[in-house]
Design an enzyme around this catalytic site. Structure first.
Site, short mmCIF file in Angstrom:
data_model
loop_
_atom_site.label_atom_id
_atom_site.label_comp_id
_atom_site.label_asym_id
_atom_site.label_seq_id
_atom_site.Cartn_x
_atom_site.Cartn_y
_atom_site.Cartn_z
N GLU A 1 0.82 -1.20 0.00
CA GLU A 1 0.00 0.00 0.00
C GLU A 1 0.86 1.26 0.00
O GLU A 1 0.55 2.23 -0.70
CB GLU A 1 -0.93 0.01 1.21
CG GLU A 1 -2.02 -1.06 1.18
CD GLU A 1 -2.94 -0.98 2.37
OE1 GLU A 1 -4.02 -1.59 2.30
OE2 GLU A 1 -2.60 -0.31 3.37
N VAL A 2 1.92 1.26 0.81
CA VAL A 2 2.73 2.46 0.92
C VAL A 2 3.40 2.80 -0.41
O VAL A 2 3.52 3.98 -0.78
CB VAL A 2 3.77 2.33 2.05
CG1 VAL A 2 4.79 1.23 1.76
CG2 VAL A 2 4.47 3.65 2.31
#
Length: 238
Positions: free
Chosen positions: A108-109
């Site tokens: 996600e990051v």
């Protein structure tokens, strides 16, 4: 007692957006609190918030109550495009400072960083890491310091993200650190901003009820208690 966290919160509210803009020659740490977190926080975690330079009100409720009870102070500021994120990123660009992004899940990051880069092309990304770092906090602190970043955003949920911000400060980080809640997770597919009507009318909470799972339950669990105890705190301040 809950009044202790209310006092810390009130004392550290910024007067305006200018107060929370980045500095680069010392360490400034900024977080946000809302009624849900203040009510849910454990008493033993209150001391964490004494370490912050500023605590922003992530919600209009506390600010409206302060005005009604004769203690007007501050403006609503949370880490999103309608408030803090844009000004912070643009200041870093203006001063050619690097950003480190810490938070969300693996995978996600990386997507969030790409979204940020796509919207702030001249913003220099010094590094990033997911937020699942239990037991590796000191390693990540060293990585951030070695990255050359001067601005750090941390989205790990409270109080973990706040503990990490304080850890950076105590480790001698020079620059500005912001906790950002769900900002990293929410910007995987694009920059998320609240509709203008919700900002103008102070109804972001209503918008969130229909767009964020569990929001209604959070409101029911904590806001009635806050609506009683915060006014009592404000009355005792007179």
């Amino acid at each position: 007692m809950i009044e202790e966290i209310y006092q810390i919160f009130y004392d550290k509210l910024p007067a305006s957006l200018v107060d929370i803009l980045p500095v680069y020659n010392e360490c400034k740490i900024v977080t946000c609190l809302n009624p849900y977190y203040m009510v849910k926080l454990k008493t033993e975690d209150y001391h964490i918030y004494d370490e912050f330079d500023y605590i922003c009100s992530d919600g209009m409720g506390p600010l409206k109550l302060q005005k009604w009870f004769g203690h007007p102070k501050s403006v609503r500021l949370s880490f999103d495009l309608s408030a803090m994120a844009g000004p912070v990123f643009r200041d870093a660009i203006k001063n050619d400072k690097g950003l480190y992004v810490l938070g969300a899940k693996p995978g996600e990051v990386e997507k969030s960083v790409e979204t940020i880069k796509g919207n702030f092309e001249r913003l220099r990304i010094a590094g990033f890491h997911h937020g699942y770092i239990k037991g590796e906090e000191d390693k990540i602190v060293s990585e951030i310091k070695e990255s050359g970043a001067s601005v750090v955003i941390i989205g790990m949920g409270a109080p973990a993200q706040d503990e990490m911000a304080v850890r950076l400060k105590k480790a001698g980080f020079v620059g500005s650190v912001y906790t950002c809640g769900g900002f990293i997770h929410q910007t995987q597919e694009g920059m998320v901003s609240f509709p203008e009507w919700s900002n103008k009318l102070g109804l972001r909470w209503l918008y969130r009820i229909f767009t964020q799972r569990g929001m209604l339950k959070r409101l029911i669990e904590t806001y009635p208690k806050f609506a009683v105890t915060y006014p009592l705190f404000l009355l005792r301040m007179k």
